[in-house]
Enzyme design. Structure first.
Site, PDB file in Angstrom:
ATOM      1  N   CYS A 112       0.775  -1.090  -0.095  1.00  0.00           N
ATOM      2  CA  CYS A 112      -0.036   0.166   0.124  1.00  0.00           C
ATOM      3  C   CYS A 112       0.935   1.071  -0.292  1.00  0.00           C
ATOM      4  O   CYS A 112       1.589   1.671   0.986  1.00  0.00           O
ATOM      5  CB  CYS A 112      -0.844  -0.038   1.169  1.00  0.00           C
ATOM      6  SG  CYS A 112      -1.872   1.696   1.176  1.00  0.00           S
ATOM      7  N   CYS A 115      -0.484   4.072   2.528  1.00  0.00           N
ATOM      8  CA  CYS A 115      -0.438   3.991   4.125  1.00  0.00           C
ATOM      9  C   CYS A 115      -0.111   2.500   4.215  1.00  0.00           C
ATOM     10  O   CYS A 115       0.794   1.899   4.339  1.00  0.00           O
ATOM     11  CB  CYS A 115      -1.655   4.640   4.796  1.00  0.00           C
ATOM     12  SG  CYS A 115      -3.277   3.873   3.793  1.00  0.00           S
ATOM     13  N   SER A 116      -1.399   1.783   4.865  1.00  0.00           N
ATOM     14  CA  SER A 116      -1.010   0.470   5.322  1.00  0.00           C
ATOM     15  C   SER A 116      -2.142  -0.489   5.192  1.00  0.00           C
ATOM     16  O   SER A 116      -2.293  -1.504   5.637  1.00  0.00           O
ATOM     17  CB  SER A 116      -0.683   0.517   6.870  1.00  0.00           C
ATOM     18  OG  SER A 116      -2.011   1.088   7.633  1.00  0.00           O
ATOM     19  N   CYS A 117      -2.961  -0.367   3.943  1.00  0.00           N
ATOM     20  CA  CYS A 117      -4.268  -1.056   3.669  1.00  0.00           C
ATOM     21  C   CYS A 117      -3.566  -2.399   3.245  1.00  0.00           C
ATOM     22  O   CYS A 117      -2.651  -2.778   2.782  1.00  0.00           O
ATOM     23  CB  CYS A 117      -4.812  -0.599   2.335  1.00  0.00           C
ATOM     24  SG  CYS A 117      -5.292   1.204   2.813  1.00  0.00           S
TER      25      CYS A 117
HETATM   26 FE    FE Z   1      -3.019   2.095   2.891  1.00  0.00          FE
END
Ligand code: FE
Length: 211
Positions: A112, A115-117
């Protein structure tokens, strides 16, 4: 990824003693949301238990079943949520899941960039390195170098496809079944599927085989 300078411990991961600025900010926001009646303490606890009940073991189950059942594999690739539900893994919700299949010609890598998906509803929380700026940028710019650092590098004639996750779409890799595992049952196969292989930075190893 020790050589990338992102090897510092991430505070708050599982210690319970969270006094970092991030943790304090989260606590403060949590307090405000409860105070203003947006959320209840019970809802927050529910959500935490929900997340704690997800783990890479779910992904390993899906992969092992796909390796042993061609029909299931097709369903996993075309309708991930229903296939997951067949194994009792509830990934319902607004987020879509796409399982991408590794083949001798194609290796997939999940990131991602924003961010951190991550496919949290199936695999739980992402590892810290997945959220690092280093990984998020390098996975796109030099995926092969990243794979090499994790311990395996596809040969030059293999295409590497990088999938950028979003808030709406989360990816998971269906790795290839290692050679020499023909005699293994589903449970034994599950043991070969690591979290990293579900993200695509590693491949499952047949430990009996010592590849
Ligand atoms: Fe993300």
């Amino acid at each position: 990824m020790s050589e990338n300078g992102h090897d510092h411990p991430h505070p708050g991961s599982g210690t319970g003693k969270t006094t970092t600025p991030h943790a304090l900010r989260i606590r403060a926001m949590e307090g405000l949301l409860v105070e203003k009646g947006v959320l209840t303490e019970a809802e927050i606890q529910d959500r935490i238990s929900y997340m704690d009940s997800r783990s890479p073991a779910n992904g390993a189950k899906l992969v092992a079943r796909a390796w042993t059942d061609e029909g299931f594999k097709d369903r996993l690739l075309t309708d991930t949520k229903s296939a997951a539900l067949e194994l009792g893994i509830d990934a319902s919700g607004p987020v879509e899941f796409i399982v991408v299949e590794n083949t001798p010609e194609i290796r997939n890598l999940i990131v991602c960039t924003l961010c951190s998906c991550y496919p949290r509803a199936i695999l739980g929380r992402p590892p810290d390195w997945y959220k690092s700026f280093e990984y998020r940028s390098r996975a796109v710019k030099e995926p092969r170098a990243v794979m090499r650092e994790f311990g395996f590098e596809p040969s030059e004639n293999v295409e590497v496809r990088v999938h950028d996750s979003t808030a709406d779409i989360r990816y998971m890799v269906l790795p290839m079944r290692p050679e020499g595992t023909e005699g293994m049952g589903e449970e034994e196969l599950e043991g070969l599927v690591s979290r990293d292989s579900l993200v695509g930075v590693a491949v499952p190893k047949n430990s009996a085989n010592h590849e």
